[in-house]
Motif scaffolding. Structure first.
Motif, PDB file in Angstrom:
ATOM      1  N   LEU A   1       0.814  -1.175   0.026  1.00 44.15           N
ATOM      2  CA  LEU A   1       0.127  -0.148   0.191  1.00 44.15           C
ATOM      3  C   LEU A   1       0.922   1.417  -0.024  1.00 44.15           C
ATOM      4  N   VAL A   2       1.855   1.044   0.785  1.00 38.15           N
ATOM      5  CA  VAL A   2       2.854   2.408   0.859  1.00 38.15           C
ATOM      6  C   VAL A   2       3.432   2.648  -0.322  1.00 38.15           C
ATOM      7  N   GLN A   3       3.865   1.470  -0.917  1.00 38.99           N
ATOM      8  CA  GLN A   3       4.799   1.708  -2.301  1.00 38.99           C
ATOM      9  C   GLN A   3       3.821   2.108  -3.411  1.00 38.99           C
ATOM     10  N   HIS A   4       2.808   1.835  -3.384  1.00 41.03           N
ATOM     11  CA  HIS A   4       1.813   2.180  -4.614  1.00 41.03           C
ATOM     12  C   HIS A   4       0.874   3.594  -4.219  1.00 41.03           C
ATOM     13  N   PHE A   5       0.574   3.900  -2.779  1.00 38.20           N
ATOM     14  CA  PHE A   5       0.010   4.885  -2.486  1.00 38.20           C
ATOM     15  C   PHE A   5       0.374   5.682  -1.383  1.00 38.20           C
ATOM     16  N   ALA A   6       1.465   6.648  -1.763  1.00 40.36           N
ATOM     17  CA  ALA A   6       2.229   7.020  -0.626  1.00 40.36           C
ATOM     18  C   ALA A   6       1.426   7.931   0.557  1.00 40.36           C
ATOM     19  N   TRP A   7       0.416   8.378  -0.007  1.00 36.57           N
ATOM     20  CA  TRP A   7      -0.703   8.981   0.740  1.00 36.57           C
ATOM     21  C   TRP A   7      -0.954   8.175   2.029  1.00 36.57           C
ATOM     22  N   VAL A   8      -1.019   6.788   1.970  1.00 33.42           N
ATOM     23  CA  VAL A   8      -1.565   6.062   2.863  1.00 33.42           C
ATOM     24  C   VAL A   8      -0.732   6.414   4.326  1.00 33.42           C
ATOM     25  N   LEU A   9       0.540   6.689   3.972  1.00 34.31           N
ATOM     26  CA  LEU A   9       1.370   7.061   5.314  1.00 34.31           C
ATOM     27  C   LEU A   9       0.678   8.309   6.011  1.00 34.31           C
ATOM     28  N   TYR A  10       0.037   9.293   5.214  1.00 32.79           N
ATOM     29  CA  TYR A  10      -0.711  10.038   6.118  1.00 32.79           C
ATOM     30  C   TYR A  10      -1.958   9.596   6.926  1.00 32.79           C
ATOM     31  N   ILE A  11      -2.505   8.615   6.206  1.00 34.20           N
ATOM     32  CA  ILE A  11      -3.394   7.982   7.058  1.00 34.20           C
ATOM     33  C   ILE A  11      -3.225   7.368   8.314  1.00 34.20           C
ATOM     34  N   PHE A  12      -1.921   6.521   8.255  1.00 31.19           N
ATOM     35  CA  PHE A  12      -1.329   5.829   9.354  1.00 31.19           C
ATOM     36  C   PHE A  12      -0.766   6.895  10.393  1.00 31.19           C
ATOM     37  N   GLY A  13      -0.456   8.370  10.012  1.00 32.62           N
ATOM     38  CA  GLY A  13      -0.025   9.333  10.934  1.00 32.62           C
ATOM     39  C   GLY A  13      -1.279   9.748  11.457  1.00 32.62           C
ATOM     40  N   ALA A  14      -2.140  10.136  11.012  1.00 30.04           N
ATOM     41  CA  ALA A  14      -3.607  10.518  11.370  1.00 30.04           C
ATOM     42  C   ALA A  14      -4.148   9.302  12.622  1.00 30.04           C
ATOM     43  N   PHE A  15      -4.060   8.139  12.019  1.00 30.23           N
ATOM     44  CA  PHE A  15      -4.540   7.205  12.916  1.00 30.23           C
ATOM     45  C   PHE A  15      -3.663   7.118  14.422  1.00 30.23           C
TER      46      PHE A  15
ATOM     47  N   GLY B   1       3.290   9.786  14.821  1.00 31.27           N
ATOM     48  CA  GLY B   1       2.310  10.435  13.992  1.00 31.27           C
ATOM     49  C   GLY B   1       2.666  11.911  13.638  1.00 31.27           C
ATOM     50  N   CYS B   2       2.942  12.773  14.369  1.00 33.11           N
ATOM     51  CA  CYS B   2       3.513  14.021  13.929  1.00 33.11           C
ATOM     52  C   CYS B   2       4.666  13.890  13.108  1.00 33.11           C
ATOM     53  N   LYS B   3       5.714  13.089  13.292  1.00 39.09           N
ATOM     54  CA  LYS B   3       6.879  13.047  12.345  1.00 39.09           C
ATOM     55  C   LYS B   3       6.532  12.816  10.907  1.00 39.09           C
ATOM     56  N   ILE B   4       5.318  12.132  10.655  1.00 36.17           N
ATOM     57  CA  ILE B   4       5.065  11.961   9.374  1.00 36.17           C
ATOM     58  C   ILE B   4       4.512  13.266   8.691  1.00 36.17           C
ATOM     59  N   PHE B   5       3.656  13.869   9.401  1.00 38.64           N
ATOM     60  CA  PHE B   5       3.271  15.265   8.815  1.00 38.64           C
ATOM     61  C   PHE B   5       4.577  16.092   8.741  1.00 38.64           C
TER      62      PHE B   5
END
Length: 362
Positions: free
Chosen positions: A137-151, A285-289
């Motif tokens: 998921l992370v490889q094909h959809f980089a925005w998934v990381l921001y979902i992880f961060g928000a979670f 989580g903050c580190k991702i953003f």
């Protein structure tokens, strides 16, 4: 020789196959040593042995990180150590849940290591699946990381603001009820066995029954799956390298399972660990953003902040609870003499009411 060389250096999930083979070999060797040599006989594990086992697993994990540093560089090694530390910390709550499960089923201490050991095999497979899916998921959809961060931010804030969790209602657990409806289950332990063959009265045909030891194993696997929902996004927030993610997870879990017998008697003292873990999740989580808006946080800073928060939570907890006694409901299950195997077991929980009161097949 050329074909073998090509295979060993073929990238698998971004890392050469030979590095994966080294890791798998180490894990298999540790498991064989654990069950095949050190714990061939079922016996109670005391706190001293638990701490020695943990120190051994921890040392192997640390040395593996040194080897990662040598082979892959400082950045992957620091990410490995950060993931290793975060996974061990987030899994500590799982120790309390495991103690509750063993108490609920009245599993004697001499059989608890057997359940935890076989539970590790399930963890190895389940984490591989979850991390593989997460990496794709992370490889094909980089925005998934921001979902992880928000979670992680949501989970951290919720953990910090929540009151002490009530004890889970294990008797009404839907998975446990499903197993009882679809499998024949005895109400009584039969030594170290997960399954036994019993003969119902009036028949000559032996039928396979699960024992409470198997039910405990199922719930422990379920608990790990639930806790992985937090830990897997947390490690992906640290690094997206599947090799670092998976190896740090497995080494941390191996060590924590061996430490269970020492931690189960001390978990009531870690009253501030929950808040330290909450701060760690918020930081990650903050580190991702921060990475998306400003730039990547150095791995050394991530490791230092994580270690400092967790160490502070543990030390503060131990200081504030140094005279506190262990609650009665968290006391470990003590070994009791088991009934002779030639006596009829108690009536099993059977989905078929006509099949009651089976006897052990001689």
């Amino acid at each position: 020789m050329t074909a073998l060389h090509t295979f060993l250096f073929t990238p698998f999930l971004g890392t050469s196959a030979w590095l994966w083979l080294v890791f798998i070999t180490i894990v298999i060797a540790l498991l064989v040593l654990d069950l095949g040599v050190l714990h061939r006989q079922d016996r109670e594990i005391e706190m001293r042995e638990s701490l020695l086992l943990y120190s051994g697993y921890f040392s192997v994990g640390v040395l593996f990180g040194v080897w990662v540093w040598y082979e892959l560089g400082a950045q992957p090694a620091l990410e490995f150590y950060t993931g290793f530390l975060v996974e061990q910390s987030l899994s500590m709550d799982n120790v309390f849940v495991m103690a509750m499960i063993f108490s609920f089923f009245a599993i004697p201490r001499r059989y608890q290591h057997r359940v935890l050991f076989w539970g590790i095999l399930g963890v190895v497979v389940l984490r591989a699946i979850m991390i593989g899916v997460g990496a794709a998921l992370v490889q094909h959809f980089a925005w998934v990381l921001y979902i992880f961060g928000a979670f992680l931010l949501f989970t951290g804030v919720k953990m910090a603001l929540s009151k002490d969790d009530a004890h889970p209602d294990l008797a009404n657990n839907p998975v446990l009820r499903f197993v009882r409806r679809h499998m024949r289950v005895t109400d009584q332990l039969h030594g170290r066995h997960f399954f036994v063959h019993l003969t119902p009265p009036g028949t000559d045909r032996a039928i396979r029954y699960a024992t409470p030891l198997f039910l405990a194993l199922v719930l422990i696997e379920l608990a790990d799956l639930v806790f992985a929902v937090d830990s897997v996004p947390a490690i992906f927030a640290i690094t997206q390298d599947p090799f670092i993610v998976y190896t740090s997870n497995i080494f941390a879990i191996l060590g924590l399972r061996s430490l269970y017998f020492a931690l189960a008697a001390l978990m009531h003292r870690f009253v501030y660990l929950k808040y330290a873990l909450a701060l760690v999740l918020i930081f990650i989580g903050c580190k991702i953003f921060w990475h998306g808006l400003v730039g990547k946080v150095p791995a050394g800073i991530s490791l230092g902040v994580t270690f400092g928060l967790l160490l502070g939570g543990v030390l503060l907890s131990l200081l504030r609870t140094r005279n506190q006694q262990q609650p009665a409901e968290q006391q470990p299950v003590q070994d009791e003499p088991l009934p002779a195997v030639d006596k009829p077991p108690t009536t099993p929980s059977d989905s078929n009411p006509e099949k009651k009161g089976p006897h052990l097949r001689v």
